[in-house]
Design a protein around this motif. Structure first.
Motif, PDB file in Angstrom:
ATOM      1  N   VAL A 122     -32.126  62.125  37.022  1.00 26.44           N
ATOM      2  CA  VAL A 122     -30.807  62.343  37.002  1.00 26.44           C
ATOM      3  C   VAL A 122     -30.111  61.030  36.587  1.00 26.44           C
ATOM      4  O   VAL A 122     -30.634  59.923  37.129  1.00 26.44           O
ATOM      5  CB  VAL A 122     -30.017  62.859  38.200  1.00 26.44           C
ATOM      6  CG1 VAL A 122     -28.564  63.061  37.849  1.00 26.44           C
ATOM      7  CG2 VAL A 122     -30.606  64.289  38.841  1.00 26.44           C
ATOM      8  N   LEU A 123     -29.320  60.766  35.671  1.00 21.36           N
ATOM      9  CA  LEU A 123     -28.825  59.814  34.914  1.00 21.36           C
ATOM     10  C   LEU A 123     -27.325  59.831  35.585  1.00 21.36           C
ATOM     11  O   LEU A 123     -26.560  60.806  35.296  1.00 21.36           O
ATOM     12  CB  LEU A 123     -28.811  59.259  33.481  1.00 21.36           C
ATOM     13  CG  LEU A 123     -28.116  58.208  33.066  1.00 21.36           C
ATOM     14  CD1 LEU A 123     -29.079  56.985  33.184  1.00 21.36           C
ATOM     15  CD2 LEU A 123     -27.925  58.450  31.572  1.00 21.36           C
ATOM     16  N   ILE A 124     -26.912  58.844  36.275  1.00 22.17           N
ATOM     17  CA  ILE A 124     -25.342  58.856  36.688  1.00 22.17           C
ATOM     18  C   ILE A 124     -24.971  57.589  35.892  1.00 22.17           C
ATOM     19  O   ILE A 124     -25.136  56.600  36.083  1.00 22.17           O
ATOM     20  CB  ILE A 124     -25.035  58.440  38.255  1.00 22.17           C
ATOM     21  CG1 ILE A 124     -26.207  59.669  38.917  1.00 22.17           C
ATOM     22  CG2 ILE A 124     -23.522  58.614  38.636  1.00 22.17           C
ATOM     23  CD1 ILE A 124     -26.194  59.465  40.318  1.00 22.17           C
ATOM     24  N   HIS A 125     -23.803  58.264  34.992  1.00 21.81           N
ATOM     25  CA  HIS A 125     -23.032  57.058  34.259  1.00 21.81           C
ATOM     26  C   HIS A 125     -21.791  57.061  34.687  1.00 21.81           C
ATOM     27  O   HIS A 125     -21.117  58.054  34.362  1.00 21.81           O
ATOM     28  CB  HIS A 125     -23.308  57.411  32.808  1.00 21.81           C
ATOM     29  CG  HIS A 125     -22.530  56.651  31.822  1.00 21.81           C
ATOM     30  ND1 HIS A 125     -22.305  56.800  30.699  1.00 21.81           N
ATOM     31  CD2 HIS A 125     -22.297  55.153  31.888  1.00 21.81           C
ATOM     32  CE1 HIS A 125     -21.952  55.756  30.011  1.00 21.81           C
ATOM     33  NE2 HIS A 125     -21.937  54.728  30.797  1.00 21.81           N
ATOM     34  N   GLY A 126     -21.239  56.007  35.007  1.00 22.74           N
ATOM     35  CA  GLY A 126     -19.810  56.031  35.571  1.00 22.74           C
ATOM     36  C   GLY A 126     -19.615  56.790  36.579  1.00 22.74           C
ATOM     37  O   GLY A 126     -18.449  57.548  36.571  1.00 22.74           O
ATOM     38  N   GLY A 127     -20.724  57.069  37.432  1.00 22.92           N
ATOM     39  CA  GLY A 127     -20.245  58.208  38.501  1.00 22.92           C
ATOM     40  C   GLY A 127     -20.325  59.483  38.091  1.00 22.92           C
ATOM     41  O   GLY A 127     -20.595  60.460  38.971  1.00 22.92           O
ATOM     42  N   LYS A 128     -20.789  59.675  36.705  1.00 22.13           N
ATOM     43  CA  LYS A 128     -21.006  61.110  36.375  1.00 22.13           C
ATOM     44  C   LYS A 128     -22.426  61.272  35.916  1.00 22.13           C
ATOM     45  O   LYS A 128     -22.959  60.604  35.248  1.00 22.13           O
ATOM     46  CB  LYS A 128     -20.192  61.674  34.961  1.00 22.13           C
ATOM     47  CG  LYS A 128     -18.469  61.498  35.413  1.00 22.13           C
ATOM     48  CD  LYS A 128     -17.933  61.898  34.118  1.00 22.13           C
ATOM     49  CE  LYS A 128     -17.732  61.077  32.978  1.00 22.13           C
ATOM     50  NZ  LYS A 128     -16.856  61.113  32.033  1.00 22.13           N
ATOM     51  N   PRO A 129     -22.956  62.520  36.611  1.00 23.18           N
ATOM     52  CA  PRO A 129     -24.296  62.806  36.576  1.00 23.18           C
ATOM     53  C   PRO A 129     -24.697  63.735  35.164  1.00 23.18           C
ATOM     54  O   PRO A 129     -24.020  64.402  34.718  1.00 23.18           O
ATOM     55  CB  PRO A 129     -24.710  63.603  37.650  1.00 23.18           C
ATOM     56  CG  PRO A 129     -23.436  64.399  38.061  1.00 23.18           C
ATOM     57  CD  PRO A 129     -22.119  63.509  37.840  1.00 23.18           C
ATOM     58  N   VAL A 130     -26.003  63.228  34.627  1.00 24.46           N
ATOM     59  CA  VAL A 130     -26.499  63.949  33.546  1.00 24.46           C
ATOM     60  C   VAL A 130     -27.867  64.387  33.856  1.00 24.46           C
ATOM     61  O   VAL A 130     -28.497  63.546  34.303  1.00 24.46           O
ATOM     62  CB  VAL A 130     -26.375  63.170  32.092  1.00 24.46           C
ATOM     63  CG1 VAL A 130     -26.915  63.924  31.149  1.00 24.46           C
ATOM     64  CG2 VAL A 130     -24.987  62.434  31.896  1.00 24.46           C
ATOM     65  N   CYS A 131     -28.328  65.537  33.737  1.00 24.46           N
ATOM     66  CA  CYS A 131     -29.265  66.092  34.292  1.00 24.46           C
ATOM     67  C   CYS A 131     -30.318  66.842  32.937  1.00 24.46           C
ATOM     68  O   CYS A 131     -29.810  67.004  32.007  1.00 24.46           O
ATOM     69  CB  CYS A 131     -29.187  67.388  35.300  1.00 24.46           C
ATOM     70  SG  CYS A 131     -28.046  66.853  36.734  1.00 24.46           S
ATOM     71  N   GLU A 132     -31.548  66.677  33.084  1.00 24.35           N
ATOM     72  CA  GLU A 132     -32.513  67.314  32.275  1.00 24.35           C
ATOM     73  C   GLU A 132     -32.947  66.151  31.358  1.00 24.35           C
ATOM     74  O   GLU A 132     -32.057  65.704  30.704  1.00 24.35           O
ATOM     75  CB  GLU A 132     -32.213  68.254  31.499  1.00 24.35           C
ATOM     76  CG  GLU A 132     -32.188  69.801  32.467  1.00 24.35           C
ATOM     77  CD  GLU A 132     -33.504  70.274  32.762  1.00 24.35           C
ATOM     78  OE1 GLU A 132     -34.337  70.238  31.859  1.00 24.35           O
ATOM     79  OE2 GLU A 132     -33.841  70.729  34.085  1.00 24.35           O
ATOM     80  N   SER A 133     -34.234  65.944  31.359  1.00 22.59           N
ATOM     81  CA  SER A 133     -34.637  64.571  30.713  1.00 22.59           C
ATOM     82  C   SER A 133     -34.299  64.557  29.191  1.00 22.59           C
ATOM     83  O   SER A 133     -33.944  63.509  28.607  1.00 22.59           O
ATOM     84  CB  SER A 133     -36.201  64.574  30.706  1.00 22.59           C
ATOM     85  OG  SER A 133     -36.981  65.491  30.450  1.00 22.59           O
ATOM     86  N   LEU A 134     -34.521  65.847  28.470  1.00 17.52           N
ATOM     87  CA  LEU A 134     -34.199  65.749  26.896  1.00 17.52           C
ATOM     88  C   LEU A 134     -32.615  65.699  26.809  1.00 17.52           C
ATOM     89  O   LEU A 134     -32.204  64.828  25.909  1.00 17.52           O
ATOM     90  CB  LEU A 134     -34.548  67.106  26.374  1.00 17.52           C
ATOM     91  CG  LEU A 134     -36.278  67.458  26.610  1.00 17.52           C
ATOM     92  CD1 LEU A 134     -36.512  68.473  25.592  1.00 17.52           C
ATOM     93  CD2 LEU A 134     -36.997  66.095  25.880  1.00 17.52           C
TER      94      LEU A 134
END
Ligand SMILES: N[C@@H](CCC(=O)N[C@@H](CS)C(=O)NCC(=O)O)C(=O)O
Length: 235
Positions: free
Chosen positions: A59-71
């Motif tokens: 999971v990438l958390i950018h500015g507190g917002k999560p983005v899921c799934e590697s692709l």
């Protein structure tokens, strides 16, 4: 480094091939981030809250917002940090082709690799191995078409398909060390074998690759735990 101070946090696990592809993308693009190792047997509140649907890394958390799934994460990184060495091609058709091969790697190669490594029976494993050989041969043809004599799927520089495939490179090497199997065989798939050497030798790649010996130890522990579980179930 590009991206420094951009409030990026990556929830990952050191042996995860899908987490590795995100680390490869960040490293190749020269984006700095905070790495947060996760214990997948005892998931953190941060992971559960950030990926409530799948509860998986990365999971990438950018500015507190999560983005899921590697692709999805890699495509997001490429869009947000578009100035830092683009991974996806600019041309819409070439982008579609790159996305097609990334999906193929997930649907065919990764699944077959998993079955070959962790199949419950010897038959399941050998079927996995057969499927993996077929997928690797198909990918050899894709590399021939995409790279047009250059080193990477992305051309002179590694791109989207390279980082997606690169995620399994450490496991491919671990399988070779454990079982003597050359997934990217110089005789049957010479372009992929050269690709693996070229990609693996990049400084940005070496910087994030897990240690193969540690992966072998990790795999052996999982195998003996699975064998002990099967023996208990049989008694
Ligand atoms: N399709 C997902 C797969 C994610 C995935 O399977 N992650 C594994 C690690 S390799 C995980 O977090 N497993 C924990 C679990 O299944 O509970 C992606 O590409 O991000």
């Amino acid at each position: 480094m590009a991206g420094g101070g951009n409030d990026l946090k990556l929830l990952a696990m050191w042996a995860s091939p899908v987490a590795l592809r995100v680390r490869l993308a960040l490293s190749i693009k020269g984006i700095s981030y905070e790495y947060v190792e996760q214990d997948l047997r005892n998931k953190s509140d941060l992971l559960l809250q950030s990926n409530p649907v799948h509860k998986k890394v990365p999971v990438l958390i950018h500015g507190g917002k999560p983005v899921c799934e590697s692709l999805v994460i890699i495509q997001y990184i490429d869009e947000v940090f578009s100035g830092a060495g683009p991974l996806l091609p600019v041309d819409p058709y070439e982008r579609a082709v790159a996305r097609f091969w990334a999906a193929f790697i997930d649907d065919k190669l990764m699944k077959a690799n998993y079955q070959a490594s962790w199949g419950k029976t010897e038959e399941e494993k050998s079927e996995g191995m057969k499927l993996m050989c077929e997928a690797v041969e198909t990918l050899e043809g894709a590399l021939r078409d995409c790279c047009k004599g250059k080193a990477f799927f992305g051309g002179d520089n590694p791109g989207y398909v390279d980082v997606v495939l690169g995620g399994i490179l450490a496991w491919v090497r671990a399988m070779e060390a454990m079982l003597g199997i050359k997934t990217f065989n110089p005789v049957t798939t010479p372009l992929l074998a050269a690709w693996a050497d070229n990609f693996g030798a990049l400084e940005a790649v070496e910087a994030v690759m897990p240690d193969v010996g540690r992966l072998v130890e990790f795999a052996m522990k999982i195998q003996s735990a699975a064998a002990a579980e099967a023996a208990t179930a049989a008694n």
